[in-house]
Design a protein around this motif. Structure first.
Motif, mmCIF file in Angstrom:
data_model
loop_
_atom_site.group_PDB
_atom_site.id
_atom_site.type_symbol
_atom_site.label_atom_id
_atom_site.label_comp_id
_atom_site.label_asym_id
_atom_site.label_seq_id
_atom_site.Cartn_x
_atom_site.Cartn_y
_atom_site.Cartn_z
ATOM 1 N N GLN A 37 0.851 -1.185 0.000
ATOM 2 C CA GLN A 37 0.000 0.000 0.000
ATOM 3 C C GLN A 37 0.892 1.242 0.000
ATOM 4 O O GLN A 37 1.321 1.711 1.042
ATOM 5 N N ILE A 38 1.161 1.753 -1.187
ATOM 6 C CA ILE A 38 2.001 2.937 -1.350
ATOM 7 C C ILE A 38 1.091 4.140 -1.496
ATOM 8 O O ILE A 38 0.216 4.168 -2.359
ATOM 9 N N SER A 39 1.304 5.115 -0.651
ATOM 10 C CA SER A 39 0.467 6.310 -0.647
ATOM 11 C C SER A 39 0.529 7.034 -2.002
ATOM 12 O O SER A 39 1.614 7.157 -2.592
ATOM 13 N N PRO A 40 -0.601 7.532 -2.488
ATOM 14 C CA PRO A 40 -0.585 8.299 -3.741
ATOM 15 C C PRO A 40 0.300 9.543 -3.667
ATOM 16 O O PRO A 40 0.870 9.961 -4.670
ATOM 17 N N PHE A 83 0.207 3.913 -13.066
ATOM 18 C CA PHE A 83 0.660 3.158 -11.899
ATOM 19 C C PHE A 83 -0.187 3.430 -10.662
ATOM 20 O O PHE A 83 -0.337 2.557 -9.811
ATOM 21 N N ASN A 84 -0.772 4.604 -10.566
ATOM 22 C CA ASN A 84 -1.660 4.888 -9.448
ATOM 23 C C ASN A 84 -2.880 3.980 -9.499
ATOM 24 O O ASN A 84 -3.333 3.486 -8.459
ATOM 25 N N CYS A 85 -3.389 3.738 -10.675
ATOM 26 C CA CYS A 85 -4.534 2.834 -10.815
ATOM 27 C C CYS A 85 -4.142 1.389 -10.511
ATOM 28 O O CYS A 85 -4.919 0.648 -9.902
ATOM 29 N N ILE A 86 -2.954 0.991 -10.903
ATOM 30 C CA ILE A 86 -2.487 -0.367 -10.604
ATOM 31 C C ILE A 86 -2.306 -0.548 -9.099
ATOM 32 O O ILE A 86 -2.721 -1.562 -8.532
ATOM 33 N N PHE A 87 -1.715 0.437 -8.439
ATOM 34 C CA PHE A 87 -1.483 0.342 -6.995
ATOM 35 C C PHE A 87 -2.773 0.433 -6.188
ATOM 36 O O PHE A 87 -2.781 0.112 -5.002
ATOM 37 N N TYR A 104 -8.343 6.134 -0.646
ATOM 38 C CA TYR A 104 -7.378 6.094 -1.738
ATOM 39 C C TYR A 104 -7.809 7.024 -2.874
ATOM 40 O O TYR A 104 -6.983 7.688 -3.480
ATOM 41 N N TRP A 105 -9.102 7.066 -3.142
ATOM 42 C CA TRP A 105 -9.602 7.906 -4.228
ATOM 43 C C TRP A 105 -9.323 9.373 -3.994
ATOM 44 O O TRP A 105 -8.817 10.061 -4.865
ATOM 45 N N TRP A 106 -9.685 9.882 -2.806
ATOM 46 C CA TRP A 106 -9.476 11.314 -2.612
ATOM 47 C C TRP A 106 -7.995 11.650 -2.574
ATOM 48 O O TRP A 106 -7.578 12.696 -3.060
ATOM 49 N N LYS A 107 -7.181 10.756 -2.011
ATOM 50 C CA LYS A 107 -5.743 10.992 -2.008
ATOM 51 C C LYS A 107 -5.182 10.957 -3.433
ATOM 52 O O LYS A 107 -4.304 11.749 -3.787
ATOM 53 N N SER A 108 -5.688 10.046 -4.240
ATOM 54 C CA SER A 108 -5.222 9.937 -5.621
ATOM 55 C C SER A 108 -5.588 11.163 -6.438
ATOM 56 O O SER A 108 -4.762 11.693 -7.186
ATOM 57 N N LEU A 109 -6.825 11.601 -6.305
ATOM 58 C CA LEU A 109 -7.265 12.764 -7.071
ATOM 59 C C LEU A 109 -6.506 14.020 -6.655
ATOM 60 O O LEU A 109 -6.093 14.823 -7.503
#
Length: 146
Positions: A12-15, A63-67, A77-82
């Motif tokens: 689990q790697i932070s976005p 890679f964000n989608c893969i992770f 994860y979604w809000w951190k990714s966005l």
């Protein structure tokens, strides 16, 4: 007792860490290109920082989608990714503008590419979340009842 090595795709790697690493790679690539250009080894185009900024954004999106498959709390994860995508885009574009001295409009069609990459990222993130849901459902259906 042997320990099974864990794949990087299971961690689990932070976005935010992902975006930081990508930003560092973008900066490193641009600085190396400036050094190469300064020594006259190769003449790098003026729009190269914009190209690297958008290439890094696309790399992050994939890679964000893969992770995302490794995370249990998909909403977090979604809000951190966005947020990390938006920060990476803003920082990358500011850096490209500062280094190249060209605005996004002067650099070419990068405004449209940014819009395309952002839309594609959102679709890819939604697809990966849907695929994760289907995978969890299938795994639950495959377990024998007690």
């Amino acid at each position: 007792m042997s320990i099974k090595p864990q794949s990087i795709f299971e961690k689990q790697i932070s976005p935010f860490k992902q975006a930081g690493v990508v930003f560092g790679l973008i900066l490193l690539t641009i600085l190396i290109s400036k050094i190469i250009s300064a020594f006259g080894i190769y003449n790098v185009r003026e729009g190269f920082p914009w190209e690297m900024s958008l290439s890094g954004l696309l790399f992050f999106a994939i890679f964000n989608c893969i992770f995302s498959f490794a995370y249990e709390d998909q909403n977090s994860y979604w809000w951190k990714s966005l947020l990390s995508f938006a920060l990476l885009a803003a920082c990358g574009m500011l850096m490209a503008w500062a280094i190249s001295g060209m605005s996004i409009d002067e650099a070419g069609s990068f405004r449209w590419l940014t819009l395309l990459f952002t839309f594609s990222y959102l679709v890819l993130l939604a697809m990966s979340r849907a695929m994760r849901g289907i995978l969890k459902w299938a795994q639950k259906q495959g377990k024998p009842a007690n």
